[in-house]
Design a protein around this motif. Sequence first.
Motif, PDB file in Angstrom:
ATOM      1  N   LEU A 341       0.572  -1.242   0.189  1.00  0.00           N
ATOM      2  CA  LEU A 341       0.033  -0.092  -0.044  1.00  0.00           C
ATOM      3  C   LEU A 341       0.872   1.107   0.125  1.00  0.00           C
ATOM      4  O   LEU A 341       1.669   1.523   1.168  1.00  0.00           O
ATOM      5  CB  LEU A 341      -0.855  -0.052   1.243  1.00  0.00           C
ATOM      6  CG  LEU A 341      -2.059  -1.170   1.264  1.00  0.00           C
ATOM      7  CD1 LEU A 341      -2.781  -1.128   2.533  1.00  0.00           C
ATOM      8  CD2 LEU A 341      -2.785  -1.246  -0.144  1.00  0.00           C
ATOM      9  N   SER A 342       0.966   2.053  -0.979  1.00  0.00           N
ATOM     10  CA  SER A 342       1.377   3.050  -1.181  1.00  0.00           C
ATOM     11  C   SER A 342       0.683   4.201  -0.326  1.00  0.00           C
ATOM     12  O   SER A 342      -0.386   4.603  -0.880  1.00  0.00           O
ATOM     13  CB  SER A 342       1.840   3.639  -2.689  1.00  0.00           C
ATOM     14  OG  SER A 342       2.231   5.039  -2.778  1.00  0.00           O
ATOM     15  N   ALA A 343       1.089   4.640   0.807  1.00  0.00           N
ATOM     16  CA  ALA A 343       0.412   5.398   1.763  1.00  0.00           C
ATOM     17  C   ALA A 343       0.695   6.579   1.433  1.00  0.00           C
ATOM     18  O   ALA A 343       1.575   7.429   2.175  1.00  0.00           O
ATOM     19  CB  ALA A 343       0.747   4.950   3.112  1.00  0.00           C
ATOM     20  N   ASP A 344      -0.267   7.351   0.635  1.00  0.00           N
ATOM     21  CA  ASP A 344      -0.108   8.620   0.283  1.00  0.00           C
ATOM     22  C   ASP A 344      -1.199   9.465   0.158  1.00  0.00           C
ATOM     23  O   ASP A 344      -2.471   8.857   0.006  1.00  0.00           O
ATOM     24  CB  ASP A 344       0.962   8.753  -0.860  1.00  0.00           C
ATOM     25  CG  ASP A 344       1.573  10.353  -0.831  1.00  0.00           C
ATOM     26  OD1 ASP A 344       1.239  11.212  -0.044  1.00  0.00           O
ATOM     27  OD2 ASP A 344       2.493  10.819  -1.669  1.00  0.00           O
ATOM     28  N   VAL A 345      -1.484  10.816   0.343  1.00  0.00           N
ATOM     29  CA  VAL A 345      -2.604  11.550   0.471  1.00  0.00           C
ATOM     30  C   VAL A 345      -3.078  11.652  -0.898  1.00  0.00           C
ATOM     31  O   VAL A 345      -2.397  11.599  -1.990  1.00  0.00           O
ATOM     32  CB  VAL A 345      -2.418  12.864   1.287  1.00  0.00           C
ATOM     33  CG1 VAL A 345      -1.796  12.738   2.602  1.00  0.00           C
ATOM     34  CG2 VAL A 345      -1.383  13.859   0.391  1.00  0.00           C
ATOM     35  N   ASN A 346      -4.472  12.326  -0.894  1.00  0.00           N
ATOM     36  CA  ASN A 346      -5.032  12.645  -2.249  1.00  0.00           C
ATOM     37  C   ASN A 346      -5.999  13.736  -1.915  1.00  0.00           C
ATOM     38  O   ASN A 346      -6.114  14.419  -0.637  1.00  0.00           O
ATOM     39  CB  ASN A 346      -6.029  11.368  -2.746  1.00  0.00           C
ATOM     40  CG  ASN A 346      -6.222  11.729  -4.244  1.00  0.00           C
ATOM     41  OD1 ASN A 346      -6.220  12.881  -4.707  1.00  0.00           O
ATOM     42  ND2 ASN A 346      -6.567  10.578  -5.080  1.00  0.00           N
ATOM     43  N   ILE A 371      -8.608   5.160  -2.071  1.00  0.00           N
ATOM     44  CA  ILE A 371      -7.805   4.391  -2.846  1.00  0.00           C
ATOM     45  C   ILE A 371      -7.565   5.032  -4.394  1.00  0.00           C
ATOM     46  O   ILE A 371      -8.582   5.345  -5.009  1.00  0.00           O
ATOM     47  CB  ILE A 371      -8.500   2.811  -3.252  1.00  0.00           C
ATOM     48  CG1 ILE A 371      -8.893   2.422  -2.025  1.00  0.00           C
ATOM     49  CG2 ILE A 371      -7.442   2.049  -3.719  1.00  0.00           C
ATOM     50  CD1 ILE A 371      -9.761   1.056  -2.077  1.00  0.00           C
ATOM     51  N   SER A 372      -6.461   5.219  -4.660  1.00  0.00           N
ATOM     52  CA  SER A 372      -6.211   5.933  -5.878  1.00  0.00           C
ATOM     53  C   SER A 372      -5.612   4.758  -6.801  1.00  0.00           C
ATOM     54  O   SER A 372      -4.554   4.645  -6.640  1.00  0.00           O
ATOM     55  CB  SER A 372      -5.343   7.176  -5.853  1.00  0.00           C
ATOM     56  OG  SER A 372      -5.753   8.074  -4.907  1.00  0.00           O
ATOM     57  N   LYS A 373      -6.434   4.410  -7.751  1.00  0.00           N
ATOM     58  CA  LYS A 373      -6.026   3.148  -8.889  1.00  0.00           C
ATOM     59  C   LYS A 373      -4.705   3.639  -9.501  1.00  0.00           C
ATOM     60  O   LYS A 373      -3.747   2.937  -9.876  1.00  0.00           O
ATOM     61  CB  LYS A 373      -7.170   2.835  -9.649  1.00  0.00           C
ATOM     62  CG  LYS A 373      -6.925   1.798 -10.337  1.00  0.00           C
ATOM     63  CD  LYS A 373      -7.826   1.143 -11.134  1.00  0.00           C
ATOM     64  CE  LYS A 373      -7.705  -0.051 -12.056  1.00  0.00           C
ATOM     65  NZ  LYS A 373      -6.592   0.379 -12.991  1.00  0.00           N
ATOM     66  N   TYR A 374      -4.617   5.120 -10.032  1.00  0.00           N
ATOM     67  CA  TYR A 374      -3.587   5.564 -10.357  1.00  0.00           C
ATOM     68  C   TYR A 374      -3.626   7.204 -10.300  1.00  0.00           C
ATOM     69  O   TYR A 374      -4.518   7.786  -9.870  1.00  0.00           O
ATOM     70  CB  TYR A 374      -3.697   5.668 -12.192  1.00  0.00           C
ATOM     71  CG  TYR A 374      -5.205   5.745 -12.688  1.00  0.00           C
ATOM     72  CD1 TYR A 374      -5.442   7.281 -12.971  1.00  0.00           C
ATOM     73  CD2 TYR A 374      -6.221   4.865 -12.778  1.00  0.00           C
ATOM     74  CE1 TYR A 374      -6.723   7.613 -13.239  1.00  0.00           C
ATOM     75  CE2 TYR A 374      -7.308   5.180 -13.352  1.00  0.00           C
ATOM     76  CZ  TYR A 374      -7.842   6.664 -13.478  1.00  0.00           C
ATOM     77  OH  TYR A 374      -8.973   7.050 -13.846  1.00  0.00           O
ATOM     78  N   THR A 375      -2.410   7.479 -10.521  1.00  0.00           N
ATOM     79  CA  THR A 375      -2.009   9.154 -10.206  1.00  0.00           C
ATOM     80  C   THR A 375      -1.525   9.405 -11.689  1.00  0.00           C
ATOM     81  O   THR A 375      -2.049   8.875 -12.697  1.00  0.00           O
ATOM     82  CB  THR A 375      -1.180   9.380  -9.260  1.00  0.00           C
ATOM     83  OG1 THR A 375       0.254   8.812  -9.474  1.00  0.00           O
ATOM     84  CG2 THR A 375      -1.503   8.959  -7.924  1.00  0.00           C
ATOM     85  N   GLY A 376      -0.671  10.623 -11.860  1.00  0.00           N
ATOM     86  CA  GLY A 376      -0.136  10.994 -13.153  1.00  0.00           C
ATOM     87  C   GLY A 376      -0.682  12.142 -13.714  1.00  0.00           C
ATOM     88  O   GLY A 376      -1.589  12.854 -13.094  1.00  0.00           O
ATOM     89  N   HIS A 377      -0.080  12.275 -15.000  1.00  0.00           N
ATOM     90  CA  HIS A 377      -0.691  13.549 -15.663  1.00  0.00           C
ATOM     91  C   HIS A 377      -1.176  13.095 -17.349  1.00  0.00           C
ATOM     92  O   HIS A 377      -1.042  12.230 -17.449  1.00  0.00           O
ATOM     93  CB  HIS A 377       0.590  14.402 -15.937  1.00  0.00           C
ATOM     94  CG  HIS A 377       1.333  14.767 -15.039  1.00  0.00           C
ATOM     95  ND1 HIS A 377       1.302  15.969 -14.360  1.00  0.00           N
ATOM     96  CD2 HIS A 377       2.210  14.141 -14.033  1.00  0.00           C
ATOM     97  CE1 HIS A 377       2.107  16.195 -13.212  1.00  0.00           C
ATOM     98  NE2 HIS A 377       2.670  15.009 -12.995  1.00  0.00           N
ATOM     99  N   GLY A 378      -2.128  13.810 -17.775  1.00  0.00           N
ATOM    100  CA  GLY A 378      -2.574  13.688 -19.034  1.00  0.00           C
ATOM    101  C   GLY A 378      -3.219  12.354 -19.320  1.00  0.00           C
ATOM    102  O   GLY A 378      -3.949  11.854 -18.426  1.00  0.00           O
ATOM    103  N   GLY A 379      -2.692  11.504 -20.194  1.00  0.00           N
ATOM    104  CA  GLY A 379      -3.333  10.206 -20.512  1.00  0.00           C
ATOM    105  C   GLY A 379      -2.535   9.119 -19.655  1.00  0.00           C
ATOM    106  O   GLY A 379      -2.019   8.281 -20.071  1.00  0.00           O
ATOM    107  N   LYS A 380      -2.690   9.264 -18.301  1.00  0.00           N
ATOM    108  CA  LYS A 380      -2.249   8.163 -17.169  1.00  0.00           C
ATOM    109  C   LYS A 380      -0.643   8.355 -17.573  1.00  0.00           C
ATOM    110  O   LYS A 380      -0.027   7.334 -17.146  1.00  0.00           O
ATOM    111  CB  LYS A 380      -2.798   6.984 -17.365  1.00  0.00           C
ATOM    112  CG  LYS A 380      -4.226   7.075 -17.038  1.00  0.00           C
ATOM    113  CD  LYS A 380      -4.562   5.382 -16.998  1.00  0.00           C
ATOM    114  CE  LYS A 380      -6.265   5.394 -16.421  1.00  0.00           C
ATOM    115  NZ  LYS A 380      -6.716   4.018 -16.163  1.00  0.00           N
ATOM    116  N   VAL A 433      -0.864  -0.483  -4.869  1.00  0.00           N
ATOM    117  CA  VAL A 433      -1.683   0.720  -5.112  1.00  0.00           C
ATOM    118  C   VAL A 433      -1.860   1.791  -3.979  1.00  0.00           C
ATOM    119  O   VAL A 433      -1.269   1.536  -2.975  1.00  0.00           O
ATOM    120  CB  VAL A 433      -3.328   0.218  -4.889  1.00  0.00           C
ATOM    121  CG1 VAL A 433      -3.587  -0.186  -3.839  1.00  0.00           C
ATOM    122  CG2 VAL A 433      -4.428   1.216  -5.690  1.00  0.00           C
ATOM    123  N   ASP A 434      -1.997   3.052  -4.430  1.00  0.00           N
ATOM    124  CA  ASP A 434      -2.201   4.291  -3.472  1.00  0.00           C
ATOM    125  C   ASP A 434      -3.289   4.326  -2.376  1.00  0.00           C
ATOM    126  O   ASP A 434      -4.527   4.052  -3.062  1.00  0.00           O
ATOM    127  CB  ASP A 434      -2.197   5.437  -4.374  1.00  0.00           C
ATOM    128  CG  ASP A 434      -0.777   5.872  -4.892  1.00  0.00           C
ATOM    129  OD1 ASP A 434       0.286   6.192  -4.031  1.00  0.00           O
ATOM    130  OD2 ASP A 434      -0.439   5.998  -5.956  1.00  0.00           O
TER     131      ASP A 434
END
Length: 466
Positions: A341-346, A371-380, A433-434
């Motif tokens: 578990l990538s323990a980070d805030v959203n 739970i954030s399935k993905y993060t990132g920019h633009g098109g994932k 996963v986050d």
Amino acid sequence: MAEEKSPIKELKEKLLMDPKPGISKLSQEEIKAADQFCEGYKPFLDYARTERDAVKYSIELAEKAGFVEFDPDKAYKAGDRVYVNNRGKALMLAVIGTKGVTEGVNLAIAHIDSPRIDLKPSPLYEANNLALFKTHYYGGIRKYQWLAMPLALHGVVCKTDGTTVDIRFGDDESEPCLCITDLLPHLAYEQVEKPLKKAFNGEDLNVLVGSRPYCDEDESELVKLNVMSILNAKYGITEDDFLSAELCLVPTYKTRDVGFDGGLMGGYGHDDRCCAYPALMAAIDAKTPEKTAITVLCDKEETGSDGNTGMQSDFLRYFIYDLAKADGVDGWRAISKSKCLSADVNAAYDPTYASCFEAKNSSYVNEGVVISKYTGHGGKGGTSDASAEFMGEVRTMLQKNNILWQVGELGKVDLGGGGTIAKYVANMNVDVVDLGVPVLSMHAPFELISKIDIYMAYRAFSALFG
Ligand code: MN
Ligand code: MN
């Protein structure tokens, strides 16, 4: 008499997501437990202003709970509790499982660095009878938020005689603090016409550190000399010692309850200490697990996870290799069976900035861990994007343990973006996963989180560790 449900209502309940706000599902006992958990978090957050502070505080708590420094040449048995201190800026805690690492490990990884303002290597100068420090900001700050407020200085100075001086100045109301000045509105007519990005410059974040001369002789730089003489008396340092120092400007104010009902907490550095503390406590409170449980508190996330204390470094990999060697398995095999578990805030949905969020896929305060399935920019771009299979596993785990959870993306598509350490762990061939706490005013010097959500993060990491 109970009212009879209409067939449509029943079908809705069966097929559709529960629209009830999360907190309403909790009992008074659970809410009380969350409030109590936060009483332990507040002193952690008040002390742990930098990654070094966080490591120090965490080791103190861990040692009290029976953790000892890891020795790669020693054999450990199930239930043993060890920690690895990586250069005073990152920390790994492990509770050895009955199966060791033979079937992989369970990881909770949070970061303990937060956006702030660092001193430059040669910071001190005098201008117009004022002494100032030049600074270089760390991480994604909104520069205007750091002006005209009390700041403290935390860090270390390493001297050429081999000694290190700890500096923690300005927290206590009985001592002075430091401050970056702002332009008065009366003279800001030109500044306010500029786009925000151009209105505040990194080079203007100079912090005021002195105003009185050393003596009344006809000499130059007497205010600067006075500051240096105070620092020399207090810490035994000279100006060139700044070259081998890490000094950070952080807010002075303490964590406070927020709202008339006190349901939220405001403080500096919730990102990501509101995940680091639950991950730490989950390791401390873990009973002997089946798979070895590891909490990692890492550094450098806010600047891209580079460096030997960031998650792009091999320090976690080597630790698992050491554990695997003792268990007689290949390290890469142990890693590839591991879960994290990538323990980070959203970002929590903010009604004031509603246009930046997509309401259906945002996280909300008091709805539990996000739970954030993905993060990132633009098109994932720049995300590991957790698999449906692993999402399923995590969802099942949370449901089974009655943990309040929600899903969330970071704002509207194409509006901005961000990343976490998840992708660096995924690149090691780990399922990740986050999962963390929703934050209002993220990266501001005073961020807000819900007491319920941080408690649910603790419950989630505890469930992972088993
Ligand atoms: Mn973060
Ligand atoms: Mn951040």
